[in-house]
Structures are given as C-alpha cells and as structure tokens.
Design a protein around this motif. Structure first.
Motif, PDB file in Angstrom:
ATOM      1  N   ALA A 190       0.427   3.888 -17.776  1.00 58.86           N
ATOM      2  CA  ALA A 190       0.756   2.842 -16.513  1.00 58.86           C
ATOM      3  C   ALA A 190       1.657   3.413 -15.659  1.00 58.86           C
ATOM      4  N   GLN A 191       2.357   4.479 -15.969  1.00 58.46           N
ATOM      5  CA  GLN A 191       3.158   5.146 -14.969  1.00 58.46           C
ATOM      6  C   GLN A 191       2.653   5.861 -13.786  1.00 58.46           C
ATOM      7  N   LYS A 192       1.541   6.290 -14.240  1.00 54.47           N
ATOM      8  CA  LYS A 192       0.524   7.180 -13.287  1.00 54.47           C
ATOM      9  C   LYS A 192       0.045   6.278 -12.052  1.00 54.47           C
ATOM     10  N   THR A 193      -0.470   5.214 -12.475  1.00 57.47           N
ATOM     11  CA  THR A 193      -0.921   4.280 -11.140  1.00 57.47           C
ATOM     12  C   THR A 193       0.512   4.044 -10.472  1.00 57.47           C
ATOM     13  N   MET A 194       1.646   3.667 -11.228  1.00 58.01           N
ATOM     14  CA  MET A 194       2.791   3.254 -10.649  1.00 58.01           C
ATOM     15  C   MET A 194       2.951   4.374  -9.319  1.00 58.01           C
ATOM     16  N   GLY A 195       3.063   5.753 -10.165  1.00 52.38           N
ATOM     17  CA  GLY A 195       3.335   6.716  -9.174  1.00 52.38           C
ATOM     18  C   GLY A 195       2.272   7.011  -7.932  1.00 52.38           C
ATOM     19  N   VAL A 196       1.116   6.725  -8.086  1.00 51.02           N
ATOM     20  CA  VAL A 196       0.141   6.570  -7.146  1.00 51.02           C
ATOM     21  C   VAL A 196       0.238   5.713  -5.891  1.00 51.02           C
ATOM     22  N   ILE A 197       0.736   4.327  -6.408  1.00 53.77           N
ATOM     23  CA  ILE A 197       1.047   3.294  -5.500  1.00 53.77           C
ATOM     24  C   ILE A 197       2.349   3.631  -4.875  1.00 53.77           C
ATOM     25  N   THR A 198       3.268   4.050  -5.525  1.00 48.41           N
ATOM     26  CA  THR A 198       4.525   4.595  -4.799  1.00 48.41           C
ATOM     27  C   THR A 198       4.344   5.732  -3.777  1.00 48.41           C
ATOM     28  N   LEU A 199       3.429   6.365  -4.226  1.00 50.88           N
ATOM     29  CA  LEU A 199       3.165   7.822  -3.279  1.00 50.88           C
ATOM     30  C   LEU A 199       2.453   7.215  -2.049  1.00 50.88           C
ATOM     31  N   THR A 200       1.602   5.967  -2.201  1.00 50.91           N
ATOM     32  CA  THR A 200       0.796   5.592  -1.118  1.00 50.91           C
ATOM     33  C   THR A 200       1.797   4.892  -0.005  1.00 50.91           C
ATOM     34  N   LEU A 201       2.888   4.219  -0.629  1.00 51.40           N
ATOM     35  CA  LEU A 201       3.986   3.453  -0.024  1.00 51.40           C
ATOM     36  C   LEU A 201       4.962   4.452   0.956  1.00 51.40           C
ATOM     37  N   ILE A 202       5.051   5.637   0.254  1.00 56.01           N
ATOM     38  CA  ILE A 202       5.854   6.708   0.999  1.00 56.01           C
ATOM     39  C   ILE A 202       5.257   7.159   2.310  1.00 56.01           C
ATOM     40  N   ALA A 203       3.793   7.520   1.563  1.00 53.24           N
ATOM     41  CA  ALA A 203       2.903   8.088   2.974  1.00 53.24           C
ATOM     42  C   ALA A 203       2.718   7.330   4.021  1.00 53.24           C
ATOM     43  N   ALA A 204       3.015   5.814   3.674  1.00 58.65           N
ATOM     44  CA  ALA A 204       2.709   4.993   5.138  1.00 58.65           C
ATOM     45  C   ALA A 204       4.018   4.443   5.685  1.00 58.65           C
ATOM     46  N   GLY A 205       5.211   5.000   5.022  1.00 60.57           N
ATOM     47  CA  GLY A 205       6.407   5.054   5.465  1.00 60.57           C
ATOM     48  C   GLY A 205       7.135   3.579   5.073  1.00 60.57           C
ATOM     49  N   SER A 206       6.459   2.983   4.109  1.00 61.44           N
ATOM     50  CA  SER A 206       6.953   1.665   3.577  1.00 61.44           C
ATOM     51  C   SER A 206       8.189   1.748   2.501  1.00 61.44           C
ATOM     52  N   LEU A 207       8.117   3.181   2.227  1.00 62.67           N
ATOM     53  CA  LEU A 207       9.137   3.294   1.098  1.00 62.67           C
ATOM     54  C   LEU A 207       9.921   4.936   1.549  1.00 62.67           C
ATOM     55  N   PRO A 208      11.093   5.174   1.379  1.00 60.31           N
ATOM     56  CA  PRO A 208      11.520   6.577   1.632  1.00 60.31           C
ATOM     57  C   PRO A 208      11.099   7.497   0.814  1.00 60.31           C
ATOM     58  N   ALA A 209      11.250   8.723   1.002  1.00 59.96           N
ATOM     59  CA  ALA A 209      10.619   9.885  -0.146  1.00 59.96           C
ATOM     60  C   ALA A 209      11.318   9.771  -1.437  1.00 59.96           C
ATOM     61  N   GLY A 210      10.915   9.983  -2.314  1.00 61.94           N
ATOM     62  CA  GLY A 210      11.875  10.221  -3.691  1.00 61.94           C
ATOM     63  C   GLY A 210      12.238   8.685  -4.073  1.00 61.94           C
ATOM     64  N   SER A 211      11.160   7.722  -3.479  1.00 60.33           N
ATOM     65  CA  SER A 211      11.749   6.264  -4.216  1.00 60.33           C
ATOM     66  C   SER A 211      11.230   6.066  -5.729  1.00 60.33           C
ATOM     67  N   ARG A 212      11.763   5.291  -6.310  1.00 56.85           N
ATOM     68  CA  ARG A 212      11.448   5.144  -7.651  1.00 56.85           C
ATOM     69  C   ARG A 212      10.345   3.722  -7.317  1.00 56.85           C
ATOM     70  N   PRO A 213       9.367   3.543  -8.274  1.00 60.09           N
ATOM     71  CA  PRO A 213       8.432   2.267  -8.129  1.00 60.09           C
ATOM     72  C   PRO A 213       9.102   0.902  -8.166  1.00 60.09           C
ATOM     73  N   PRO A 214       8.828  -0.029  -7.202  1.00 54.73           N
ATOM     74  CA  PRO A 214       9.577  -1.191  -7.106  1.00 54.73           C
ATOM     75  C   PRO A 214       8.771  -1.996  -8.077  1.00 54.73           C
ATOM     76  N   LEU A 215       9.796  -3.108  -8.434  1.00 53.16           N
ATOM     77  CA  LEU A 215       9.195  -4.021  -9.777  1.00 53.16           C
ATOM     78  C   LEU A 215       7.914  -4.593  -9.558  1.00 53.16           C
ATOM     79  N   TRP A 216       7.446  -4.858  -8.515  1.00 50.24           N
ATOM     80  CA  TRP A 216       6.136  -5.359  -8.545  1.00 50.24           C
ATOM     81  C   TRP A 216       5.140  -4.317  -8.682  1.00 50.24           C
ATOM     82  N   VAL A 217       5.361  -3.152  -8.290  1.00 49.85           N
ATOM     83  CA  VAL A 217       4.384  -2.109  -8.585  1.00 49.85           C
ATOM     84  C   VAL A 217       4.179  -1.924 -10.251  1.00 49.85           C
ATOM     85  N   ILE A 218       5.643  -1.955 -10.706  1.00 47.13           N
ATOM     86  CA  ILE A 218       5.586  -1.869 -12.211  1.00 47.13           C
ATOM     87  C   ILE A 218       4.913  -2.913 -12.874  1.00 47.13           C
ATOM     88  N   LEU A 219       4.973  -4.182 -12.570  1.00 51.37           N
ATOM     89  CA  LEU A 219       4.334  -5.312 -13.017  1.00 51.37           C
ATOM     90  C   LEU A 219       2.933  -5.469 -12.729  1.00 51.37           C
TER      91      LEU A 219
END
Length: 377
Positions: A190-219
């Motif tokens: 499940a973490q692999k999809t969390m990582g992909v979504i987090t990577l997408t949010l980082i690439a879009a500028g919604s999260l800073p580089a190196g961020s952990r997955p937000p709670l809604w992403v984990i859920l």
C-alpha cells in the motif's frame, strides 16, 4: 488542484486496486489450498489486515517518492504514463494466472516514463539497484531457504505423531500466519501507491520535496488495496496454491511465516521488495523442504520468466504512454481511453474461463490429487 493531478491520483488508486486482487494469493493461496480458511473468509480477513497494515509504516513510500526518480525532473503526466504501464501489466499477468510483481510493474512503468521524458539522469539507478533489484533477487531466495528449513524441521518434529491431529493444528496455525502475511502486504505494497501519489503532489508543487504521505493519502491507498484484495485474484491464487506444489498445512504454515518475516523486516528498512517474489519463493521452498519431486518446476520457470520481463515490459508501455500524455490534454485522454479499452478486453477474455471462489481449488494440473477438507468458517 489541476485536472491532470486528479487524474493521476485516481489512476494511482486504480493501480492500488489491481495490486490488491493481483496479490491476494501472496497471503491466502496456501490457506485456501489446504482448507484452513474458506475462500471468501480468507479474502475478507486479508482485506481488513491490508488496510491496517497501510498505517504501520511509510518508509517504503518515502523510498518511492524521493528515491527511485528525480521528483524535480518529472511531471504528473509522466507519472500517469508510468501508472498505465503498471496497470496493464498487472492485468495481463492476472489473466495468465502468473504471480508476477505488481511492485516491479510500478517501478518499471515509472522508470520508463521518467527516462523518456527527462533522460536517464532523472532515474536514480543506484537506488534502483540497492532498493529494488538486489532485494528482488535476494528476497525469494531468503524466504525460500527459511521455508525449506522450517518445512523440513516441522516434518521431522511431527514424524510419528498422528497426522490427522498435526494437520488440524497447522491449519489453525495458518490462520495466524496468513494474517501476518496480509498485514505485511499492506505495510509494504500500500505504501507504493502512497509514494506515487506523494510524488505526484511534489511534482505539482502541492507538497515540498521529501514530504511524507499526508493522512488522506494513507487512508485512500489503504482502502483501495483492501477493496482489491476483497475481490480476490482467484486465477493467481490457484497457481500459487495448487500449480506450484501440493501444499499441506505444515508447508503452508512454514511458507507463510517465513514470507511474513521477510516482508515485515524489509518494510522496516524501506526496501520496496516484491511480496509476490517473497511468497512464491517461500511456497517453492516449502515444496523442496518436503520432497523435491513435488515441485512443478515448469510452472516455476514460467513465473521466473514473468519476473524477468515485468520491469522492462512495464517500462516500455510506461514510456509510450508517457510520451503521448506529454503532448497535452488530448494525448492524456487518448492514453486513458486506450488503457480502459485494453482493461475491458482483458476482463472479457477472463470470463471465458472464469476462476472464482467456488472453483479455485479445482485444478487438473495439480501435481497430485488434492482435495482439502474445509474447516468451518
């Protein structure tokens, strides 16, 4: 949030769903084959524990979101292309009943998409070798060796005891060991999809580089993989539970216990290994541990071939999808339509020879006639 980012998140969750039903066999194939758990009960337990496992750790997610590729060199469209490659490979191998790696399909899709969009320098090959390729080779060997030794010792220790009682005891033990594998699968996959979504949010500028997955992403990732698991990947369950080797309760317990140990340890260390490789290696090891002749090496060879092809095949599809998606909105729509049509075609093909909870234990190619007696649910 941009439309393309939303599309990527939805696609990532769709991949997570396919990961769930593709990998249900990892946890429950041997328990279903031995009759330790009824098929529907098994996938329900696995689904719940996959959801719980998603909340245990985020180390693997961090490896994917900031380790495999350069998050500064890619865009959401690139990630979308990579996910399409991973999903299509998952569906093809599911249709064939081959327990290939959903993880490697994801890595291959992302690597191919990133490479075609930003060049080879955007792929962190050192991390790929260290965190993906080395574990891909080592993990099934380690799990297989542990299962081999465990199976050998179990049969030695229980030799002379009443086999009916021994098998009954190990069937109950399998409920625990299979549950541990399900928990471990949720923790790792499940973490692999969390990582992909987090990577997408980082690439879009919604999260800073190196961020952990937000709670809604984990859920959402946990719920998606749990839903896919509950569907049950019956074709692959049949392969792992019957076509590799005749699995008895003692072997099933040893295989599941060794697989859970390897997966949980790797998740703690942040290694994004393939749970499919681990569990398949453990099942093979349990077959060798009892008697070498009971392993169907032809089926094992087909699996290994699929393992070798998975990463480059998904990379090729991911690269093509990414190239088209990068042309703009029309290109992204075309990729989505083609992928949906391919998925629908594969599903319709699967209905010609459907495998489901009612016939998953029926297999003419099983190495020996094996009709486990189900225990009460």
């Amino acid at each position: 949030m941009d439309l393309i980012v939303i599309a990527v998140i939805v696609t990532a969750l769709a991949f997570d769903f396919t990961n769930g039903f593709h990998d249900t066999a990892n946890a429950m194939a041997t328990s279903i084959a031995t009759g330790a758990l009824r098929p529907r009960v098994a996938v329900a337990i696995s689904a719940v524990l996959n959801l719980v496992g998603a909340f245990i750790s985020v180390q693997v997610a961090k490896t994917i979101s900031s380790g495999i590729v350069d998050e500064k060199a890619i865009t959401p469209a690139v990630i979308f292309g990579g996910l399409v490659g991973a999903i299509l490979w998952n569906l093809v191998t599911w249709l064939l009943g081959l327990p290939s790696s959903s993880s490697h399909a994801l890595f291959g899709g992302l690597i191919g998409a990133t490479w075609i969009a930003a060049g080879a320098d955007a792929v962190h090959f050192t991390t790929v070798v260290e965190k993906v390729l080395i574990p891909a080779v080592a993990s099934p060997l380690i799990a297989g060796l542990v299962a081999l030794v465990g199976t050998f010792l179990v049969y030695r220790i229980t030799r002379g005891a009443g086999q009916r009682g021994v098998k009954s005891g190990f069937r109950h033990g399998q409920t625990v060991s299979a549950s541990l594998v399900s928990l471990a699968h949720g923790t790792n996959d499940a973490q692999k999809t969390m990582g992909v979504i987090t990577l997408t949010l980082i690439a879009a500028g919604s999260l800073p580089a190196g961020s952990r997955p937000p709670l809604w992403v984990i859920l959402t990732a946990g719920l998606s993989i749990a839903a896919g698991t509950f569907i049950g990947g019956w074709r692959i369950i049949r392969t792992v539970g019957h076509r590799l080797t005749r699995v008895e309760p003692q072997q099933g317990f040893a295989a599941e216990a060794s697989a859970a140990t390897v997966i949980l340890a790797s998740s703690h260390l942040g290694y994004a290994l393939s749970t499919t490789h681990v569990t398949s290696g453990a099942v093979l090891g349990s077959g060798v541990g009892k008697r070498l002749a009971e392993v169907r090496w032809g089926v094992a060879g087909q699996m290994v071939l699929a393992w070798l092809v998975t990463l480059p095949a998904a990379a090729l599809v991911g690269a093509l999808a990414s190239r088209l998606a990068l042309t703009g909105t029309l290109g992204t729509v075309i990729v989505a339509v083609v992928a949906a049509a391919a998925a629908a075609t594969i599903y319709l093909m699967s209905r010609r020879n459907a495998v489901h909870a009612g016939n998953v234990n029926d297999d003419a190619e099983s190495p020996a006639t094996h009709r486990p007696t189900p225990v009460p649910a």
